[in-house]
Design a protein around this motif. Structure first.
Motif, PDB file in Angstrom:
ATOM      1  N   SER A 153      -2.237   0.260 -11.795  1.00  0.00           N
ATOM      2  CA  SER A 153      -3.397  -0.559 -11.437  1.00  0.00           C
ATOM      3  C   SER A 153      -3.825  -0.267 -10.009  1.00  0.00           C
ATOM      4  CB  SER A 153      -3.059  -2.048 -11.586  1.00  0.00           C
ATOM      5  OG  SER A 153      -2.087  -2.422 -10.632  1.00  0.00           O
ATOM      6  N   LYS A 154      -5.046  -0.654  -9.698  1.00  0.00           N
ATOM      7  CA  LYS A 154      -5.585  -0.383  -8.363  1.00  0.00           C
ATOM      8  C   LYS A 154      -4.759  -1.080  -7.295  1.00  0.00           C
ATOM      9  CE  LYS A 154      -9.906  -0.356  -5.761  1.00  0.00           C
ATOM     10  NZ  LYS A 154     -11.347  -0.714  -5.766  1.00  0.00           N
ATOM     11  N   ALA A 155      -4.346  -2.308  -7.574  1.00  0.00           N
ATOM     12  CA  ALA A 155      -3.546  -3.065  -6.599  1.00  0.00           C
ATOM     13  C   ALA A 155      -2.188  -2.408  -6.378  1.00  0.00           C
ATOM     14  CB  ALA A 155      -3.373  -4.504  -7.083  1.00  0.00           C
ATOM     15  N   ASP A 156      -1.547  -1.990  -7.459  1.00  0.00           N
ATOM     16  CA  ASP A 156      -0.233  -1.340  -7.336  1.00  0.00           C
ATOM     17  C   ASP A 156      -0.348   0.018  -6.653  1.00  0.00           C
ATOM     18  OD1 ASP A 156       0.979  -3.468  -8.558  1.00  0.00           O
ATOM     19  OD2 ASP A 156       0.981  -2.582 -10.561  1.00  0.00           O
ATOM     20  N   TRP A 157      -1.452   0.727  -6.944  1.00  0.00           N
ATOM     21  CA  TRP A 157      -1.649   2.035  -6.323  1.00  0.00           C
ATOM     22  C   TRP A 157      -1.841   1.882  -4.807  1.00  0.00           C
ATOM     23  CZ3 TRP A 157      -0.582   6.794  -7.221  1.00  0.00           C
ATOM     24  CH2 TRP A 157      -1.236   7.836  -6.537  1.00  0.00           C
ATOM     25  N   LEU A 158      -2.615   0.899  -4.409  1.00  0.00           N
ATOM     26  CA  LEU A 158      -2.792   0.633  -2.979  1.00  0.00           C
ATOM     27  C   LEU A 158      -1.456   0.283  -2.327  1.00  0.00           C
ATOM     28  CD1 LEU A 158      -6.110  -1.415  -2.746  1.00  0.00           C
ATOM     29  CD2 LEU A 158      -5.605   0.728  -1.586  1.00  0.00           C
ATOM     30  N   LYS A 159      -0.673  -0.542  -2.992  1.00  0.00           N
ATOM     31  CA  LYS A 159       0.626  -0.942  -2.458  1.00  0.00           C
ATOM     32  C   LYS A 159       1.542   0.260  -2.272  1.00  0.00           C
ATOM     33  CE  LYS A 159       4.445  -4.115  -3.446  1.00  0.00           C
ATOM     34  NZ  LYS A 159       4.991  -5.104  -4.427  1.00  0.00           N
ATOM     35  N   GLU A 160       1.529   1.172  -3.271  1.00  0.00           N
ATOM     36  CA  GLU A 160       2.371   2.359  -3.192  1.00  0.00           C
ATOM     37  C   GLU A 160       1.906   3.293  -2.085  1.00  0.00           C
ATOM     38  OE1 GLU A 160       4.157   5.742  -6.250  1.00  0.00           O
ATOM     39  OE2 GLU A 160       3.382   3.833  -6.986  1.00  0.00           O
ATOM     40  N   ASN A 161       0.603   3.447  -1.941  1.00  0.00           N
ATOM     41  CA  ASN A 161       0.066   4.303  -0.872  1.00  0.00           C
ATOM     42  C   ASN A 161       0.356   3.730   0.512  1.00  0.00           C
ATOM     43  OD1 ASN A 161      -2.142   6.690  -1.641  1.00  0.00           O
ATOM     44  ND2 ASN A 161      -1.674   5.294  -3.324  1.00  0.00           N
ATOM     45  N   LEU A 165       2.488   5.732   3.347  1.00  0.00           N
ATOM     46  CA  LEU A 165       1.966   6.047   4.677  1.00  0.00           C
ATOM     47  C   LEU A 165       2.738   5.326   5.777  1.00  0.00           C
ATOM     48  CD1 LEU A 165      -0.454   7.244   3.032  1.00  0.00           C
ATOM     49  CD2 LEU A 165      -1.920   6.459   4.911  1.00  0.00           C
ATOM     50  N   THR A 166       3.203   4.116   5.474  1.00  0.00           N
ATOM     51  CA  THR A 166       3.958   3.361   6.474  1.00  0.00           C
ATOM     52  C   THR A 166       5.287   4.045   6.791  1.00  0.00           C
ATOM     53  OG1 THR A 166       2.957   1.298   5.713  1.00  0.00           O
ATOM     54  CG2 THR A 166       4.968   1.117   7.014  1.00  0.00           C
ATOM     55  N   ASN A 167       5.947   4.555   5.758  1.00  0.00           N
ATOM     56  CA  ASN A 167       7.278   5.160   5.942  1.00  0.00           C
ATOM     57  C   ASN A 167       7.211   6.653   6.285  1.00  0.00           C
ATOM     58  OD1 ASN A 167       8.698   2.756   5.264  1.00  0.00           O
ATOM     59  ND2 ASN A 167       8.227   3.128   3.112  1.00  0.00           N
ATOM     60  N   HIS A 168       6.020   7.247   6.185  1.00  0.00           N
ATOM     61  CA  HIS A 168       5.914   8.684   6.416  1.00  0.00           C
ATOM     62  C   HIS A 168       5.808   8.994   7.914  1.00  0.00           C
ATOM     63  CE1 HIS A 168       3.526  12.376   7.118  1.00  0.00           C
ATOM     64  NE2 HIS A 168       4.294  12.868   6.148  1.00  0.00           N
ATOM     65  N   THR A 169       6.462  10.054   8.302  1.00  0.00           N
ATOM     66  CA  THR A 169       6.308  10.593   9.669  1.00  0.00           C
ATOM     67  C   THR A 169       6.187  12.102   9.579  1.00  0.00           C
ATOM     68  OG1 THR A 169       8.724  10.707   9.909  1.00  0.00           O
ATOM     69  CG2 THR A 169       7.614   8.752  10.804  1.00  0.00           C
ATOM     70  N   ARG A 182      -5.575   9.956  12.698  1.00  0.00           N
ATOM     71  CA  ARG A 182      -6.388   9.803  11.495  1.00  0.00           C
ATOM     72  C   ARG A 182      -5.594   9.153  10.362  1.00  0.00           C
ATOM     73  NH1 ARG A 182     -11.534   9.078  10.042  1.00  0.00           N
ATOM     74  NH2 ARG A 182     -10.928   8.089   8.087  1.00  0.00           N
ATOM     75  N   LYS A 183      -4.313   9.482  10.292  1.00  0.00           N
ATOM     76  CA  LYS A 183      -3.463   8.868   9.273  1.00  0.00           C
ATOM     77  C   LYS A 183      -3.389   7.356   9.473  1.00  0.00           C
ATOM     78  CE  LYS A 183       1.017   8.570   9.204  1.00  0.00           C
ATOM     79  NZ  LYS A 183       2.464   8.824   9.191  1.00  0.00           N
ATOM     80  N   SER A 184      -3.314   6.923  10.736  1.00  0.00           N
ATOM     81  CA  SER A 184      -3.275   5.491  11.038  1.00  0.00           C
ATOM     82  C   SER A 184      -4.568   4.802  10.599  1.00  0.00           C
ATOM     83  CB  SER A 184      -3.048   5.275  12.528  1.00  0.00           C
ATOM     84  OG  SER A 184      -1.802   5.820  12.922  1.00  0.00           O
ATOM     85  N   LYS A 185      -5.704   5.480  10.775  1.00  0.00           N
ATOM     86  CA  LYS A 185      -6.981   4.920  10.318  1.00  0.00           C
ATOM     87  C   LYS A 185      -6.990   4.774   8.802  1.00  0.00           C
ATOM     88  CE  LYS A 185      -9.934   6.553  14.104  1.00  0.00           C
ATOM     89  NZ  LYS A 185     -11.099   7.398  14.454  1.00  0.00           N
ATOM     90  N   ASN A 186      -6.458   5.796   8.117  1.00  0.00           N
ATOM     91  CA  ASN A 186      -6.396   5.721   6.649  1.00  0.00           C
ATOM     92  C   ASN A 186      -5.509   4.557   6.203  1.00  0.00           C
ATOM     93  OD1 ASN A 186      -8.066   7.948   6.291  1.00  0.00           O
ATOM     94  ND2 ASN A 186      -6.360   9.402   6.223  1.00  0.00           N
ATOM     95  N   LEU A 187      -4.403   4.369   6.922  1.00  0.00           N
ATOM     96  CA  LEU A 187      -3.522   3.252   6.598  1.00  0.00           C
ATOM     97  C   LEU A 187      -4.235   1.918   6.820  1.00  0.00           C
ATOM     98  CD1 LEU A 187      -0.769   2.105   5.826  1.00  0.00           C
ATOM     99  CD2 LEU A 187      -0.049   2.385   8.211  1.00  0.00           C
ATOM    100  N   ALA A 188      -4.991   1.832   7.914  1.00  0.00           N
ATOM    101  CA  ALA A 188      -5.747   0.604   8.193  1.00  0.00           C
ATOM    102  C   ALA A 188      -6.774   0.336   7.093  1.00  0.00           C
ATOM    103  CB  ALA A 188      -6.426   0.711   9.555  1.00  0.00           C
TER     104      ALA A 188
END
Length: 411
Positions: A153-161, A165-169, A182-188
């Motif tokens: 679902s869209k909500a679950d997909w957003l949660k997974e993304n 992004l939060t855990n990625h470095t 730019r990655k931080s903007k995408n996360l926002a």
């Protein structure tokens, strides 16, 4: 190795176009080309050697080629494809080993140990810092659905993304300096979309609650109306069955009577001594025949043309609940008309009302004819019995007079 890189580009372009399933809408040739371009972008600003740059570019070209064989463990398949290609072009074992090792380093669970391993990992995840991140994420979600059968679902997909992004470095300082902002903007943006979805979800729940409340208020009248139609139509059909049964009884009784009249009475009328039976028999036979005719009329079906037009449906002029209005129409036309009627509550209830009304008219005709039939049958029986009585009385009187005349003549 410049020529090898050009050959590798031609080979992978052709190989993926011919062998990669169209379900891979993300991990395809376009993704491979983006990773190659990101490798070039990163290596231009680094101090790594030329040989390592070329190894990275070759590894980038082959890193997802294994998807043509399998999804799980595609890195190993990609390394094997690269190895075969490089051997066929006489690349040294040392370079082949380095390139295949870089391909294997793109596995998600692998932790990079060298800078060049970190570079290829960063290039593979460069879409996280793209302005088109939303489009790439949508393609990946669609690929999961097509290749893995995973419907998210869209909500679950957003949660997974957001979690990813939060855990990625990024693994290298160069990638971090270039793409972290730019990655931080995408996360926002993802967090903002998640908040919006939560708000929309709350609004949707509220609307559903309101609709449920309204539905509960509307359900009772609707059910009452449907029950009224159901009971009324069933009563009308039951009355129609009763009328048909009564008509069939009259038909059977009168058929038996007329057969007895024809076999027992009519055959005796040619004898002069039985002339007194002519009129009673005629009255009896006529009343029986009239009763039969009226019984037949009471049960005789009336079938209409059986056709309608789209204009009739649009103008709500045709009652689709009566077979006589559609029995000559094709199934697609009838299905279309029924769907149109079911979309319109007013049209549907109107058709039920018309069906009930015309059933009432049919019942009125049947019971009027039945009443007339019973009346004719009863009066005919009574008159016939009286006629037979009078006839027998006159026949007795004539016999006495004839006997007196005969006696007088003998004297």
């Amino acid at each position: 190795m410049e020529n090898i890189i050009l050959e590798a580009e031609k080979y992978i372009t052709s190989y993926l176009n011919e062998n990669l399933d169209s379900s891979f809408v993300y991990h395809n040739l376009a993704h491979t080309q983006r990773v190659v371009n990101k490798i070039k972008e990163l290596t231009e600003g680094s101090d790594i050697g030329e040989t390592e740059k070329q190894q990275l570019i070759l590894a980038a070209w082959f890193h997802d080629s294994g998807f043509t064989k399998t999804i799980d463990g595609h890195e190993k398949e990609g390394a094997a494809i690269a190895s075969n290609f490089l051997k066929s072009h006489n690349v040294s074992e040392e370079n082949i080993k380095a390139i295949t090792h870089l391909i294997l380093a793109t596995e998600m669970s692998y932790k990079p140990k060298t800078e060049i391993e970190g570079l290829i990992r960063d290039a593979d995840c460069a879409h996280l810092s793209s302005k088109n991140y939303g489009d790439y994420a949508a393609l990946l979600r669609k690929e999961w659905e097509l290749t893995l059968g995973k419907k998210v679902s869209k909500a679950d997909w957003l949660k997974e993304n957001i979690s990813f992004l939060t855990n990625h470095t990024f693994n290298t300082d160069l990638a971090t300096s270039k793409w972290e902002g730019r990655k931080s903007k995408n996360l926002a943006n993802l967090l903002q979309s998640q908040s919006k979805i939560k708000g929309d979800t709350e609004k949707l729940k509220q609307k559903k609650a309101e609709l449920k409340f309204k539905q509960e208020k509307l359900d009772l009248p609707d059910r009452g109306i449907e029950t009224m139609f159901r009971v009324a139509l069933r009563n009308h059909i039951t009355l129609s069955d009763i009328a048909d049964t009564k008509a069939n009884i009259l038909l059977s009784v009168n058929a038996i009577i007329i057969s007895l009249v024809l076999s027992n009475l009519v055959s005796k009328l040619d004898n002069p001594s039985n002339y007194y039976l002519i009129w009673p028999t005629a009255i009896f036979a006529i009343s029986t025949v009239v009763s039969i005719i009226l019984s037949v009329l009471a049960t005789r079906p009336n079938v209409t043309s059986g056709k309608f037009t789209k204009e009739d449906v649009a103008n709500k002029k045709v009652n689709l609940l009566f077979f006589g209005n559609f029995h000559k129409m094709s199934l697609p036309e009838f299905e279309w008309a029924m769907q149109e009627m079911m979309k319109d509550k007013e049209y549907l209830y109107g058709s039920l009302t018309k069906d009930l009304y015309f059933l009432g008219l049919v019942l009125n005709r049947k019971y009027s004819l039945l009443r007339l039939t019973y009346t004719v049958f009863a009066i005919g029986i009574i008159i016939s019995v009286i006629a037979f009585g009078i006839a027998f009385q006159f026949s007795g009187t004539e016999t006495v007079i004839t006997d007196i005349i005969d006696t007088t003549g003998q004297q």
